[in-house]
Scaffold this active site. Structure first.
Site, PDB file in Angstrom:
ATOM      1  N   HIS A 295       0.843  -1.184   0.000  1.00  0.00           N
ATOM      2  CA  HIS A 295       0.000   0.000   0.000  1.00  0.00           C
ATOM      3  C   HIS A 295       0.881   1.236   0.000  1.00  0.00           C
ATOM      4  O   HIS A 295       2.077   1.175   0.320  1.00  0.00           O
ATOM      5  CB  HIS A 295      -0.943   0.008   1.208  1.00  0.00           C
TER       6      HIS A 295
ATOM      7  N   SER B   7       1.796   5.328   1.031  1.00  0.00           N
ATOM      8  CA  SER B   7       1.654   6.420   2.003  1.00  0.00           C
ATOM      9  C   SER B   7       2.843   7.344   1.813  1.00  0.00           C
ATOM     10  O   SER B   7       3.077   7.824   0.707  1.00  0.00           O
ATOM     11  CB  SER B   7       1.568   5.863   3.433  1.00  0.00           C
TER      12      SER B   7
ATOM     13  N   HIS C 135      14.937  -6.099  32.479  1.00  0.00           N
ATOM     14  CA  HIS C 135      14.281  -5.207  31.516  1.00  0.00           C
ATOM     15  C   HIS C 135      15.347  -4.536  30.660  1.00  0.00           C
ATOM     16  O   HIS C 135      16.522  -4.498  31.022  1.00  0.00           O
ATOM     17  CB  HIS C 135      13.408  -4.161  32.214  1.00  0.00           C
TER      18      HIS C 135
ATOM     19  N   SER D 147      17.147  -1.503  28.101  1.00  0.00           N
ATOM     20  CA  SER D 147      17.359  -0.075  27.874  1.00  0.00           C
ATOM     21  C   SER D 147      18.750   0.079  27.255  1.00  0.00           C
ATOM     22  O   SER D 147      19.234  -0.815  26.573  1.00  0.00           O
ATOM     23  CB  SER D 147      17.247   0.701  29.199  1.00  0.00           C
TER      24      SER D 147
END
Length: 897
Positions: A438, A440, A580, A582
């Site tokens: 598509h 854009s 986590h 970062s």
């Protein structure tokens, strides 16, 4: 306007109605005009006026409404009561969708009694949803101008020729497949625009349009044209580009008034000698002399496809189910495989200057191209469409640290496409190749190399391809559901750290960035291995000097987490565990406030050392070139410009972020056009992108009398807004009057020589006819504007004249009649063209296209600036005349539209 009045056959009546007739009472009615299409609720306003002051509304002669209004249906029932109506505009396109594309209006038909408008001469139904032409239109006895462009018409009525008074008809950008034979009965028709449709053949009767002066059939599917076109003795311009023509009749060359025959981008392998020898014929983009099309190696997907080569100024092309290959003038290429589009689809494209408010660069990204917008947005193709985008090649010493990707916008966020970098065989220029389903917005960026993987419940291992010594280990049971993880690495040399910190003892590892597509922490610790900083090994390591820093995803803060994790060391690596992701960075230093030092270094790593240059054209010192150039490019840029420009040495070095705004202000007796779109509070606005040109050419003037002496002025550069992702304290340091100034360079304007119209000039004997090219809605070019443009044309006047449609014979005659006087040659050419095209509503856009094709973008920019100013003044006049007594709330609503 007077020109439109003449086109509509209203004569002086329009002039009197605009200024001489007594104004109707009320805030929206002005004379005999009612312009409501500037309001989002225009139909509601019209219904209120009709209910409250019907006697005045039914006298209206000129009415403009937006067909994007939900009350349009109710309004249509009232229109037949406006028996005095001469001009009716019911256009769509005033609203936009979530992608910024114009939305077509909801108009699908008109009431049958619209035929009661016996005075109607002008009807504009563009940008609507008409699939058939309303039958009532054919019974309008006075209709002269009809516009139904940008609709969905598949056919015209068989009795279309009953519009016997029609002089102008535009049905561009519809889905017409054929034309009725009755079209030949439009004996008064002068201008016929059927471009961007699906026409496969033309009726012989089209040759009966003996008064037709311009015929546009471009962007269709014509493989041949009838010989009867040679009967159009009044024809001046014939547009046949972007079709499937394999032959053209030789008789076209004998048309006595033809000054432009555009046959570009067809399938012509042979052209009659009479056509090929004509000076007004354009044949670019045809396989002349080829026995068969030569397939391009990088786009070979079997079969021979139609190839389109679009010229500068064109903004659309048609894709059919057969597929095609398309090359834009800027070098962008497309491959539409057979079956990608099931029905004919009109593709629109624009090349846009990048603006930081919607081009979101991530940390350490570098922009390499302008923004390409492709419409219609969101339409899904049946097969992937391939795109090749040229870009500015990165000049990094270690290219393995970075990769080039095409980034696209979904309407809500940007994402990176799988991209392959290729090099053109002849030019050696690089292009980014991607496939999409598509359309854009698209741009090319250079980013840090990104390694990624899927992490299942069983765990996995992820390495960095930039530095294989960096790895991340995910143990079994680390997650319940599979998640995606990305890894990027920024290598940093010991020399860079030492230069920024001024401390030879500081060392740092590569900077590691880890991210994932989940907000949930990992269920088990993830093991990370980083190489120790340069010069540090497990044998000579002083643990008190080693710090593990954790940074947030914006690089705003850097915290020392050494005491919060268990660090293990080998001879070459440090290993630790986290739950986590970062940024992570190992530092080796004796400094105590290591977080602040790391923040400073990280900020400097994202900045570029640049110089400003300000040069003046040698032949025209009033034309000034301003540019912001990265330090290592200054010498090659100056060497390239030295033959045409002169000026002071570049400014001292300053530092700027990618995507940072800055301004240029002309001072000390030098000024610029304040109405330029890129002018903010009298200063020129720039956005710095390290691999784009960051350059503007502008004409400067001086309010000081320069007849007696030169003007010694200057241009100063000031900081503007910084990118959103810049650390807060870095932005804070850019604020305040002392921190905004960057550099100042001198500009000198020499004494003025006598100009045209002043007494030593030989041009006093040359008369300039009064002119207004264009129209009030789109802006005028006046006689004074043409004189200003003429000053800049110079030796390019012949090329510009030919691109404007003047014949070689006309150019030669102008040159002979004004021999040895370049000024008069330029003026004669411009005003000859202007007088011939003064009634053409598209003449200004044709002038812009012609100067662009002649390589004079500077003149095109000036004309577009003048026109934009005209549009602004027109909109302001509409608001002034139609809304003097409206509330301030309504005024604010208009200002936002």
């Amino acid at each position: 306007t007077q020109k439109m009045a003449e086109l509509l056959g209203l004569g002086d009546e329009c002039e009197e109605g605009a200024s001489g007739a007594p104004a109707l009472a009320g805030s929206c009615l002005a004379d005999n005009r009612l312009n409501l299409d500037v309001y989002p609720d225009c139909c509601r306003r019209f219904l209120q006026l009709f209910e409250g002051r019907r006697g005045e509304v039914v006298q209206v002669e000129f009415l403009r409404l937006s067909s994007n209004d939900p009350l349009l249906g109710t309004t249509l029932g009232i229109l037949p009561h406006l028996k005095h109506l001469k001009s009716l505009v019911l256009k769509g396109g005033h609203a936009r969708d979530e992608f910024g594309a114009c939305q077509h209006g909801s108009l699908t038909s008109l009431p049958p009694d619209i035929a009661n408008l016996r005075c109607l001469t002008h009807l504009d139904l563009s940008f609507n949803s008409l699939s058939t032409l309303p039958s009532g239109i054919l019974r309008l006895p006075s209709l002269r101008v009809l516009l139904v462009s940008h609709n969905s018409l598949v056919a015209l009525p068989k009795d279309f020729g009953s519009l016997s008074k029609l002089t102008f008809f535009s049905a561009m950008k519809n889905q017409l497949k054929d034309l009725p034979q009755s079209i030949g009965e439009l004996a008064l028709l002068q201008d016929l625009d059927l471009s961007e449709n699906a026409l496969e053949c033309l009726p012989e009767e089209i040759g009966n349009l003996h008064n037709c002066t311009e015929l546009d059939l471009s962007g269709n599917r014509l493989s041949s044209i009838p010989d009867s076109l040679a009967n159009l003795k009044s024809l001046r311009r014939l547009h046949l580009h972007s079709n499937l023509l394999v032959t053209v009749p030789a008789s076209l060359a004998s048309l006595p008034n033809l000054s432009r025959l555009d046959l570009q981008n067809n399938c012509l392998r042979a052209v009659p000698p009479e056509i090929q020898a004509s000076p007004f014929v354009c044949l670019r983009g045809n396989p002349l002399g080829e026995t068969e099309p030569s397939p391009q190696a990088d786009e070979s997907s079997g079969g021979e496809l139609r190839r389109l080569f679009l010229a500068s100024g064109e903004d659309s092309f048609t894709v059919t189910s057969e597929g095609c290959k398309v090359v834009l003038a800027c070098g962008i290429r497309f491959y539409f495989p057979p079956g990608a589009a099931s029905d004919p689809l009109q593709i629109y494209f624009r090349s846009l200057a990048p603006k930081p408010q919607w081009v979101k660069l991530r940390h350490h990204d570098v922009l390499l191209s302008r923004v390409l917008e492709l419409q219609p947005h969101g339409v899904k193709f049946q097969q992937e469409v391939q795109i090749w985008m040229p870009y500015a090649s990165p000049s990094y010493e270690t290219l393995h640290e970075r990769e080039v990707v095409v980034r696209t916008f979904s309407g809500q966020s940007w994402s990176d496409l799988k991209t392959r970098v290729e090099q053109k065989r002849k030019s050696k220029k690089h292009v980014a190749h991607c496939s999409v389903l598509h359309f854009s917005w698209f741009l090319v960026v250079s980013r840090l190399v990104q390694n990624e993987c899927k992490v299942p419940r069983e765990g996995t291992l992820l390495f960095s391809s930039v530095d294989p010594n960096i790895k991340v280990t995910f143990p079994p049971g680390v997650t319940e559901e599979t998640r995606s993880v990305k890894l990027q690495v920024l290598p940093i040399s010991a020399e860079e750290i030492e230069e920024i910190t001024a401390d030879a003892g500081c060392r740092a590892s590569p900077l590691l960035c880890l991210s994932q597509n989940s907000l949930v922490d990992f269920l088990r610790p993830v093991r990370i291995q980083l190489p120790l900083p340069p010069g540090v090994t497990g044998l000579n390591l002083d643990r008190s000097r080693l710090h593990l820093l954790h940074g947030d995803l914006e690089g705003q803060t850097w915290d020392d987490i050494t005491s919060q994790v268990v660090l293990e060391f080998t001879h070459l690596y440090a290993v630790f565990e986290v739950t986590h992701f970062s940024w992570y960075w190992l530092w080796y230093t004796t400094k105590t406030y290591i977080g602040g030092i790391a923040k400073k270094v990280y900020e400097r790593l994202r900045m570029y050392q640049v110089n400003f240059i300000a040069l003046q054209r040698k032949k025209d010192p009033e034309q000034v070139l301003l540019q912001c150039v990265p330090k290592h490019k200054v010498d090659p840029v100056l060497k390239k410009l030295q033959d045409r420009y002169r000026g002071p040495e570049p400014s001292d070095m300053v530092e700027m972020f990618e995507g940072e705004q800055f301004f240029a202000a002309f001072e000390r007796g030098i000024s610029i056009d304040m109405d330029r779109p890129d002018c903010v509070d009298g200063r020129l606005s720039f956005i710095f992108y390290s691999h784009l040109k960051n350059m503007k050419e502008i004409y400067v003037t001086s309010p000081v009398d320069r007849k007696g002496q030169a003007v010694k002025g200057q241009v100063s550069f000031y900081r503007g807004a910084v990118p959103e992702s810049i650390p807060e304290d870095a932005s804070r340091r850019r604020k305040g009057p002392d921190s905004l100034w960057l550099a100042t360079l001198p500009i000198k304007l020499p004494r003025l020589k006598p100009r045209w119209g002043e007494n030593p000039s030989p041009l006093n004997s040359f008369s300039f006819p009064p002119l207004n090219l264009g129209n009030a809605e789109t802006g005028y070019l006046t006689q004074a504007n043409l004189l200003s443009i003429a000053r800049r044309v110079g030796a390019d006047w012949q090329t510009i004249g030919l691109n404007l449609g003047l014949t070689y014979q006309q150019i030669e005659r102008i040159g002979y009649n004004n021999r040895e006087d370049l000024d008069k040659q330029i003026l004669d050419m411009l005003f000859s063209w202007a007088q011939q095209n003064s009634e053409d509503p598209d003449c200004v856009s044709k002038l812009i296209t012609a100067v662009k094709e002649s390589g004079r973008q500077d003149i095109a920019d000036e004309v577009e600036t003048i026109i934009e100013l005209g549009r602004q003044k027109y909109r302001e006049s509409i608001r002034r005349v139609g809304l003097e007594q409206e509330s301030s709330t309504e005024d604010s609503a208009i200002a936002m539209t």
